[in-house]
Design an enzyme around this catalytic site. Structure first.
Site, PDB file in Angstrom:
ATOM      1  N   LYS A 192    -175.120  75.420 -91.710  1.00 56.80           N
ATOM      2  CA  LYS A 192    -174.744  74.628 -90.287  1.00 56.80           C
ATOM      3  C   LYS A 192    -175.960  74.394 -89.458  1.00 56.80           C
ATOM      4  CE  LYS A 192    -171.880  78.070 -88.542  1.00 56.80           C
ATOM      5  NZ  LYS A 192    -172.812  79.238 -88.591  1.00 56.80           N
ATOM      6  N   LYS A 196    -179.519  75.206 -99.406  1.00 59.26           N
ATOM      7  CA  LYS A 196    -177.815  74.853 -99.534  1.00 59.26           C
ATOM      8  C   LYS A 196    -177.700  74.305 -98.378  1.00 59.26           C
ATOM      9  CE  LYS A 196    -176.586  78.834 -96.776  1.00 59.26           C
ATOM     10  NZ  LYS A 196    -175.185  78.812 -96.558  1.00 59.26           N
ATOM     11  N   LYS A 221    -185.262  82.094 -93.090  1.00 60.93           N
ATOM     12  CA  LYS A 221    -185.270  81.677 -91.486  1.00 60.93           C
ATOM     13  C   LYS A 221    -186.323  82.402 -90.902  1.00 60.93           C
ATOM     14  CE  LYS A 221    -180.133  81.609 -91.320  1.00 60.93           C
ATOM     15  NZ  LYS A 221    -179.293  80.565 -91.564  1.00 60.93           N
TER      16      LYS A 221
HETATM   17  P1  ATP Z   1    -176.477  79.102 -90.291  1.00 58.13           P
HETATM   18  O1  ATP Z   1    -177.107  78.479 -91.084  1.00 58.13           O
HETATM   19  O2  ATP Z   1    -176.443  79.442 -89.184  1.00 58.13           O
HETATM   20  O3  ATP Z   1    -176.835  80.706 -91.118  1.00 58.13           O
HETATM   21  P2  ATP Z   1    -174.048  79.137 -92.929  1.00 58.13           P
HETATM   22  O4  ATP Z   1    -173.655  77.929 -93.243  1.00 58.13           O
HETATM   23  O5  ATP Z   1    -174.968  79.533 -93.344  1.00 58.13           O
HETATM   24  O6  ATP Z   1    -174.898  78.898 -90.983  1.00 58.13           O
HETATM   25  P3  ATP Z   1    -173.058  81.267 -92.026  1.00 58.13           P
HETATM   26  O7  ATP Z   1    -172.422  81.431 -90.808  1.00 58.13           O
HETATM   27  O8  ATP Z   1    -174.042  81.821 -92.360  1.00 58.13           O
HETATM   28  O9  ATP Z   1    -172.658  79.462 -91.956  1.00 58.13           O
HETATM   29  O10 ATP Z   1    -171.980  81.750 -93.178  1.00 58.13           O
HETATM   30  C1  ATP Z   1    -170.206  81.579 -93.098  1.00 58.13           C
HETATM   31  C2  ATP Z   1    -170.189  81.842 -94.329  1.00 58.13           C
HETATM   32  O11 ATP Z   1    -170.069  80.761 -95.309  1.00 58.13           O
HETATM   33  C3  ATP Z   1    -170.891  83.185 -95.531  1.00 58.13           C
HETATM   34  O12 ATP Z   1    -169.706  83.740 -96.365  1.00 58.13           O
HETATM   35  C4  ATP Z   1    -171.466  82.226 -96.205  1.00 58.13           C
HETATM   36  O13 ATP Z   1    -171.942  82.910 -97.560  1.00 58.13           O
HETATM   37  C5  ATP Z   1    -170.766  80.629 -96.143  1.00 58.13           C
HETATM   38  N1  ATP Z   1    -171.333  79.578 -96.413  1.00 58.13           N
HETATM   39  C6  ATP Z   1    -172.400  79.218 -95.393  1.00 58.13           C
HETATM   40  N2  ATP Z   1    -172.684  77.746 -96.663  1.00 58.13           N
HETATM   41  C7  ATP Z   1    -172.257  77.995 -97.863  1.00 58.13           C
HETATM   42  C8  ATP Z   1    -172.386  77.213 -98.542  1.00 58.13           C
HETATM   43  N3  ATP Z   1    -173.271  76.428 -98.651  1.00 58.13           N
HETATM   44  N4  ATP Z   1    -171.420  77.421-100.064  1.00 58.13           N
HETATM   45  C9  ATP Z   1    -170.831  77.586 -99.977  1.00 58.13           C
HETATM   46  N5  ATP Z   1    -170.703  79.076 -98.939  1.00 58.13           N
HETATM   47  C10 ATP Z   1    -171.837  78.902 -97.957  1.00 58.13           C
HETATM   48 MG    MG Z   2    -175.861  81.598 -93.340  1.00 56.24          MG
END
Ligand code: ATP
Ligand code: MG
Length: 328
Positions: free
Chosen positions: A198, A195, A112
């Site tokens: 969001k 990955k 990040k």
């Molecule tokens: P950001 O980009 O803001 O970090 P994010 O999609 O990674 O968003 P988080 O809020 O960081 O979402 O994570 C919430 C949960 O979703 C965590 O348990 C994280 O491990 C899981 N997660 C996020 N992206 C994935 C993915 N692509 N596959 C499986 N699990 C995921």
């Molecule tokens: Mg995340």
């Protein structure tokens, strides 16, 4: 002690299918396994710039999605991280027990911060795992359902628990990450080497996408050379990702899915994946819309914050006493 389950999502953007698979899909089952503390990680959402209105709206959306996924607010606690002040108070203590060296090895921080200019990297982004460790230990959580990307942070939390317990006696509970067998890391549909996230919405399926949009995204997902539907992360990352998604939707193993798609062309396989995702998300989206309309998340959040505060304050007191802070 029975199982204490804790999990959170940051309200940083539109939720993705990755978030659904890692957390939301399992909520209904979690209700019956033990006591659940499910939160909206709004303090963590501040680690990258975000507009106040967007943060507010994302938090409401996330609360509604949790309820739509089957979280039972009577039995369990749904709350905003910022509404339980013990998170910030314990953070002020625990930041002294995790070290710069170990925090700088966290891959999430590296990923990040690499996208930011040096003087735009907030201290909170660096210190994120400290607050996350506090989120976990405050509830004596034993089980933390997460995606693979969060495992490193949970390992660090475990190190912290050892460090504190060795020094002050057994005051914290040891948590454990819980990963799905299939679907630990859902990849972007437009680049299956990164990955689905969001905050970096390239090739994501959003939980709010219309079924027609979902279908279009899956039908145009990047695939690989060859024509066999086989799980092979290295040589077939696109097909492997779609297989994982299919397996998660249908709750079956990779082997079962491979069997099902023997002789399929990529196009027909993608159609089956799109059908499976839409079949799962359509009723979920319907429940989400009802919850947004009747605002049932408001009461759930209020009650949840009360329940969570009781437990969190007990832990905070325990820690304050043990380390020598004068408390009545
Ligand atoms: P950001 O980009 O803001 O970090 P994010 O999609 O990674 O968003 P988080 O809020 O960081 O979402 O994570 C919430 C949960 O979703 C965590 O348990 C994280 O491990 C899981 N997660 C996020 N992206 C994935 C993915 N692509 N596959 C499986 N699990 C995921
Ligand atoms: Mg995340």
């Amino acid at each position: 002690m029975s199982e204490r389950i804790l999990t959170g999502i940051k309200p940083t953007g539109q939720l993705t299918l990755g978030n659904y698979i890692a957390v939301l899909k399992n909520l209904r089952k979690m209700n019956d396994r033990g006591e659940c503390f499910i939160f909206i990680a709004d303090l963590h959402a501040l680690t990258l710039p975000i507009e106040p209105d967007v943060l507010r709206q994302n938090s409401i959306d996330l609360a509604a999605f949790y309820l739509a996924a089957g979280l039972d607010p009577e039995k369990n606690a749904l709350f905003l991280q910022s509404s339980v002040s013990a998170h910030a108070e314990l953070n002020a203590i625990m930041q002294n027990y995790l070290y710069m060296g170990e925090l700088s090895r966290m891959t999430q921080f590296k990923d990040k911060s690499a996208k930011l200019k040096e003087n735009a990297i907030g201290l909170g982004l660096f210190a994120y795992p400290v607050l996350m460790a506090c989120d976990i230990v405050l509830y004596d959580a034993t089980t933390i359902p997460v995606g693979e990307d969060q495992v490193q942070h949970i390992e660090l939390t475990r190190d912290l628990v050892n460090r504190i317990n060795n020094r002050y006696g057994e005051i914290l509970t040891m948590p454990k990450a819980e990963l799905r067998k299939v679907g630990k890391r859902i990849m972007s549909l437009s680049d299956p080497t990164v990955k689905m996230s969001k905050s970096d919405p390239k090739g994501d399926i959003f939980l709010k996408d219309d079924p027609a949009v979902i279908r279009k995204k899956i039908m145009s997902a990047v695939t690989d050379l060859g024509c066999e539907v086989k799980y092979d992360e290295e040589n077939k990352p696109g097909i492997s990702n779609l297989l994982q998604i299919y397996c998660c939707m249908k709750d079956i193993s990779i082997e079962e899915a491979e069997q099902r798609f023997v002789g399929y062309r990529y196009g027909d396989f993608k159609k089956a994946v799109a059908d499976a995702v839409i079949e799962e998300l359509e009723p979920f989206q319907q429940r989400y819309r009802e919850i947004v309309a009747n605002k049932s998340y408001e009461k759930a959040l209020q009650e949840g914050a009360k329940k969570a505060s009781v437990i969190a304050n007990q832990t905070l007191k325990r820690v304050q006493k043990a380390i020598g802070l004068l408390q009545e």
